[in-house]
Motif scaffolding. Structure first.
Motif, PDB file in Angstrom:
ATOM      1  N   PHE A  87      32.135   4.710 -69.786  1.00 57.48           N
ATOM      2  CA  PHE A  87      30.699   4.794 -70.054  1.00 57.48           C
ATOM      3  C   PHE A  87      30.286   6.256 -69.867  1.00 57.48           C
ATOM      4  O   PHE A  87      30.344   6.794 -68.760  1.00 57.48           O
ATOM      5  CB  PHE A  87      29.929   3.872 -69.121  1.00 57.48           C
ATOM      6  CG  PHE A  87      30.137   2.417 -69.412  1.00 57.48           C
ATOM      7  CD1 PHE A  87      29.295   1.739 -70.276  1.00 57.48           C
ATOM      8  CD2 PHE A  87      31.202   1.729 -68.836  1.00 57.48           C
ATOM      9  CE1 PHE A  87      29.491   0.388 -70.557  1.00 57.48           C
ATOM     10  CE2 PHE A  87      31.409   0.381 -69.112  1.00 57.48           C
ATOM     11  CZ  PHE A  87      30.555  -0.289 -69.969  1.00 57.48           C
ATOM     12  N   ASN A  88      29.882   6.885 -70.971  1.00 55.23           N
ATOM     13  CA  ASN A  88      29.618   8.321 -71.003  1.00 55.23           C
ATOM     14  C   ASN A  88      28.122   8.593 -70.848  1.00 55.23           C
ATOM     15  O   ASN A  88      27.327   8.305 -71.747  1.00 55.23           O
ATOM     16  CB  ASN A  88      30.129   8.914 -72.318  1.00 55.23           C
ATOM     17  CG  ASN A  88      29.898  10.400 -72.413  1.00 55.23           C
ATOM     18  OD1 ASN A  88      30.237  11.140 -71.499  1.00 55.23           O
ATOM     19  ND2 ASN A  88      29.315  10.839 -73.519  1.00 55.23           N
ATOM     20  N   LEU A  89      27.733   9.150 -69.703  1.00 55.91           N
ATOM     21  CA  LEU A  89      26.334   9.439 -69.428  1.00 55.91           C
ATOM     22  C   LEU A  89      25.894  10.673 -70.210  1.00 55.91           C
ATOM     23  O   LEU A  89      26.471  11.743 -70.079  1.00 55.91           O
ATOM     24  CB  LEU A  89      26.130   9.663 -67.928  1.00 55.91           C
ATOM     25  CG  LEU A  89      24.714   9.981 -67.466  1.00 55.91           C
ATOM     26  CD1 LEU A  89      23.750   8.869 -67.864  1.00 55.91           C
ATOM     27  CD2 LEU A  89      24.685  10.189 -65.958  1.00 55.91           C
ATOM     28  N   LYS A  90      24.827  10.518 -71.001  1.00 55.57           N
ATOM     29  CA  LYS A  90      24.430  11.574 -71.933  1.00 55.57           C
ATOM     30  C   LYS A  90      23.565  12.675 -71.309  1.00 55.57           C
ATOM     31  O   LYS A  90      23.880  13.842 -71.410  1.00 55.57           O
ATOM     32  CB  LYS A  90      23.682  10.958 -73.120  1.00 55.57           C
ATOM     33  CG  LYS A  90      24.551  10.084 -74.011  1.00 55.57           C
ATOM     34  CD  LYS A  90      25.640  10.877 -74.691  1.00 55.57           C
ATOM     35  CE  LYS A  90      25.057  11.787 -75.744  1.00 55.57           C
ATOM     36  NZ  LYS A  90      26.110  12.539 -76.478  1.00 55.57           N
ATOM     37  N   ASP A  91      22.443  12.283 -70.658  1.00 53.04           N
ATOM     38  CA  ASP A  91      21.466  13.329 -70.381  1.00 53.04           C
ATOM     39  C   ASP A  91      20.535  13.032 -69.219  1.00 53.04           C
ATOM     40  O   ASP A  91      19.423  13.543 -69.184  1.00 53.04           O
ATOM     41  CB  ASP A  91      20.616  13.566 -71.630  1.00 53.04           C
ATOM     42  CG  ASP A  91      19.954  12.290 -72.134  1.00 53.04           C
ATOM     43  OD1 ASP A  91      19.995  11.265 -71.429  1.00 53.04           O
ATOM     44  OD2 ASP A  91      19.385  12.326 -73.234  1.00 53.04           O
ATOM     45  N   SER A  92      20.933  12.204 -68.258  1.00 48.54           N
ATOM     46  CA  SER A  92      20.006  11.863 -67.193  1.00 48.54           C
ATOM     47  C   SER A  92      20.769  11.508 -65.928  1.00 48.54           C
ATOM     48  O   SER A  92      21.990  11.508 -65.901  1.00 48.54           O
ATOM     49  CB  SER A  92      19.121  10.679 -67.609  1.00 48.54           C
ATOM     50  OG  SER A  92      19.875   9.491 -67.631  1.00 48.54           O
ATOM     51  N   ASP A  93      20.022  11.190 -64.860  1.00 47.60           N
ATOM     52  CA  ASP A  93      20.632  10.841 -63.582  1.00 47.60           C
ATOM     53  C   ASP A  93      20.992   9.361 -63.466  1.00 47.60           C
ATOM     54  O   ASP A  93      21.500   8.936 -62.437  1.00 47.60           O
ATOM     55  CB  ASP A  93      19.669  11.190 -62.436  1.00 47.60           C
ATOM     56  CG  ASP A  93      19.503  12.686 -62.283  1.00 47.60           C
ATOM     57  OD1 ASP A  93      20.357  13.416 -62.790  1.00 47.60           O
ATOM     58  OD2 ASP A  93      18.523  13.112 -61.658  1.00 47.60           O
ATOM     59  N   TRP A  94      20.731   8.573 -64.488  1.00 48.97           N
ATOM     60  CA  TRP A  94      20.977   7.133 -64.408  1.00 48.97           C
ATOM     61  C   TRP A  94      21.992   6.705 -65.455  1.00 48.97           C
ATOM     62  O   TRP A  94      21.756   6.837 -66.650  1.00 48.97           O
ATOM     63  CB  TRP A  94      19.680   6.354 -64.649  1.00 48.97           C
ATOM     64  CG  TRP A  94      18.756   6.356 -63.478  1.00 48.97           C
ATOM     65  CD1 TRP A  94      17.767   7.250 -63.216  1.00 48.97           C
ATOM     66  CD2 TRP A  94      18.723   5.417 -62.410  1.00 48.97           C
ATOM     67  NE1 TRP A  94      17.128   6.930 -62.062  1.00 48.97           N
ATOM     68  CE2 TRP A  94      17.676   5.812 -61.540  1.00 48.97           C
ATOM     69  CE3 TRP A  94      19.459   4.269 -62.098  1.00 48.97           C
ATOM     70  CZ2 TRP A  94      17.368   5.102 -60.375  1.00 48.97           C
ATOM     71  CZ3 TRP A  94      19.149   3.570 -60.944  1.00 48.97           C
ATOM     72  CH2 TRP A  94      18.111   3.987 -60.093  1.00 48.97           C
TER      73      TRP A  94
END
Length: 218
Positions: A87-94
């Motif tokens: 799961f690749n987190l794009k642009d935030s802390d969540w």
């Protein structure tokens, strides 16, 4: 104040889904998860990645979708070794997995990647939905909805974090078979808290659990 009920060795029945469309690229995976059908069933045919963030930008399923099943074993080509879903987190802390359906993950390795600054929540994959996990090995996670867990191993290599975070949303969580490896760098096992959540009760039914942690926490 929060009301927390912990029931040890309370039995429950699970189930295993089989079948589904085999996907071998990230684009095929996203297209399959964007369908607006009642039941989505997917089998990974390779190690794949899925983008997530804090909002519904990367919501999976549609208004009609009730169940999304992702399996990490393609019985035609790899019958014993599960593939990995990152799961690749794009642009935030969540790192939020968001759907209005029940998400079922089975025979699967899970990890996170991507955006890596800011709050600790970037490292914990938050299942912001009802979820069922069967035979899954994962990095740290948060269970944010009703959850059924059978045979989950969490390997926590981060620093001073909990392996399993449970936000208080009034959910019921059934766990049968849990191994937590979280013994390095002041890491901990489980935390149930209302941080960034409403003050609601949580019912945790758990059996066959093993904890290897640096600090006591539950």
């Amino acid at each position: 104040a929060n009301s927390i009920t912990v029931v040890v060795n309370d039995a429950f029945d699970g189930y295993y889904n089989v079948g589904g469309n085999v996907v071998t690229t990230d684009d095929e995976l996203r297209a399959a998860l964007n369908q607006d059908v009642e039941n989505i069933s997917i089998v990974l045919g390779a190690d794949l990645s899925l983008d997530v963030n804090s909002s519904r930008t990367y919501n999976i399923g549609g208004p009609k979708t009730k169940t999304i099943t992702i399996s990490g074993i393609d019985v035609e080509t790899r019958a014993t070794e599960p593939y990995t879903l990152t799961f690749n987190l794009k642009d935030s802390d969540w790192s939020n997995v968001i759907t209005d359906a029940t998400l079922v993950l089975k025979d699967l390795n899970i990890k996170t990647s991507g955006y890596n600054t800011g709050h600790w929540k970037r490292t914990h994959l938050n299942f912001n939905c009802d979820v069922e996990l069967y035979n899954v090995t994962s990095t740290p996670i948060e269970l944010g909805g009703n959850s059924v867990v059978k045979n989950l191993t969490i390997n926590n290599a981060y620093t001073n974090t909990y392996a399993l975070w449970i936000g208080t949303r009034g959910q019921v969580i059934n766990i049968d078979g849990l191994v937590v490896n979280s013994a390095e760098d002041d890491n901990r096992g489980i935390k149930i808290a209302d941080e960034d959540r409403e003050e609601k009760s949580v019912t945790l039914n758990i059996k066959n659990a093993e904890f290897n942690t640096a600090k006591k926490a539950a």
